[in-house]
Design an enzyme around this catalytic site. Structure first.
Site, mmCIF file in Angstrom:
data_model
loop_
_atom_site.group_PDB
_atom_site.id
_atom_site.type_symbol
_atom_site.label_atom_id
_atom_site.label_comp_id
_atom_site.label_asym_id
_atom_site.label_seq_id
_atom_site.Cartn_x
_atom_site.Cartn_y
_atom_site.Cartn_z
ATOM 1 N N LYS A 173 -35.353 -32.094 15.145
ATOM 2 C CA LYS A 173 -35.201 -32.637 16.304
ATOM 3 C C LYS A 173 -35.346 -31.898 17.466
ATOM 4 C CE LYS A 173 -30.895 -33.401 15.478
ATOM 5 N NZ LYS A 173 -29.441 -33.671 14.907
ATOM 6 N N CYS A 209 -24.869 -36.773 15.766
ATOM 7 C CA CYS A 209 -24.106 -37.807 14.770
ATOM 8 C C CYS A 209 -24.757 -39.106 14.875
ATOM 9 C CB CYS A 209 -22.708 -37.698 15.102
ATOM 10 S SG CYS A 209 -21.802 -36.007 15.504
#
Length: 270
Positions: A173, A209
């Site tokens: 990411k 998450c």
């Protein structure tokens, strides 16, 4: 209805951990289940306490889930000790779990450390080789690859090191001031970039998450990994763009931005 299991820590403030996972899975039309690895006392300003589950009790949770409502996908988040990691790895093997998304949570958005050093080694040896895909952020990518990541080229090199070592796909990411939320998927020797525009929103509690749970939800529904990642990024961007503003620190996003109908109108006072 497809099903998904989150194995992670609880966030009492509701923005991250299993609470974010369950909200995300529900928003994707997937039946969500959870095995709790730890209770945390945390909010948008930081983590003030962690109470781990006993490995034996985590095993009971996993047995209860896998022997009754078998999950179509599994998302693994915060696991802070070696004993818990070993229990999870053994259960995944025992029950033949599939579509395993591992978010190697090591540090909270607020900067609080969430995992011990010995647990990181157990994570590497026991859990990562079982993953379908890993979703590390830049600091986690550096830990797992042993490299500094300062550029897009560094992301590609580090992703290859991680993916080849653990024989799984890796979604590195972006963000962390490296790029405009561009993520890199490495799988089977090939790279694919997923480009995104940084959302001007300081409230990013639980983004990792949420993204990993969205990927797991899409895999549970039978989507291929590329599609699952693209759809998950779209969901995360829209949840951030909803500009929810709660708490005194880095607040949560609006996981329910797309909920409509009779039971979605409470926010309007109806």
């Amino acid at each position: 209805m497809k099903t998904a299991l989150t194995i992670a820590g609880s966030d009492c403030s509701g923005g991250a951990g299993i609470q974010a996972d369950i909200k995300t899975m529900t928003a994707h039309g997937v039946y969500a289940m959870s095995a709790i690895t730890a209770l945390t006392a945390q909010n948008t300003t930081g983590v003030t306490g962690i109470m781990e589950a006993e490995p034996e009790f985590l095993k009971k949770q996993l047995d209860a889930i896998f022997t009754d409502i078998f999950p179509d996908a599994v998302k693994i988040g915060m696991v802070s000790s070696t004993g818990l990691i070993q229990v999870i790895a053994a259960a995944l093997k025992e029950y033949g779990a599939k579509n395993i998304v591992v978010d190697p949570v090591m540090v909270a958005t607020s900067g609080s450390k969430l995992i011990s050093d010995d647990a990181i080694e157990s994570l590497k040896s026991c859990l990562l080789p079982l993953a379908t895909v890993l979703t590390p952020n830049i600091p986690e990518t550096e830990v797992l690859s042993g490299m500094e990541v300062k550029s897009a080229e560094d992301m590609e090199k580090a992703a290859k090191v991680i993916g080849d070592k653990y024989h799984c796909a890796v979604l590195c990411k972006g963000g962390h001031q490296l790029n405009d939320a561009n993520d890199l998927l490495y799988r089977d020797g090939s790279f694919k970039w997923f480009y995104g525009k940084r959302i001007d929103n300081p409230n990013t509690h639980g983004t990792g998450c949420t993204l990993s749970s969205a990927i797991a939800s899409n895999l549970a529904k039978g989507r291929d990994l590329d599609t699952a990642v693209a759809q998950a990024k779209s969901y995360l961007s829209q949840a951030l763009a909803a500009q929810l503003d709660l708490g005194k620190g880095s607040g949560p996003m609006n996981h329910a931005f797309a909920i409509e109908g009779e039971y979605g109108e409470a926010a309007n006072g109806r």
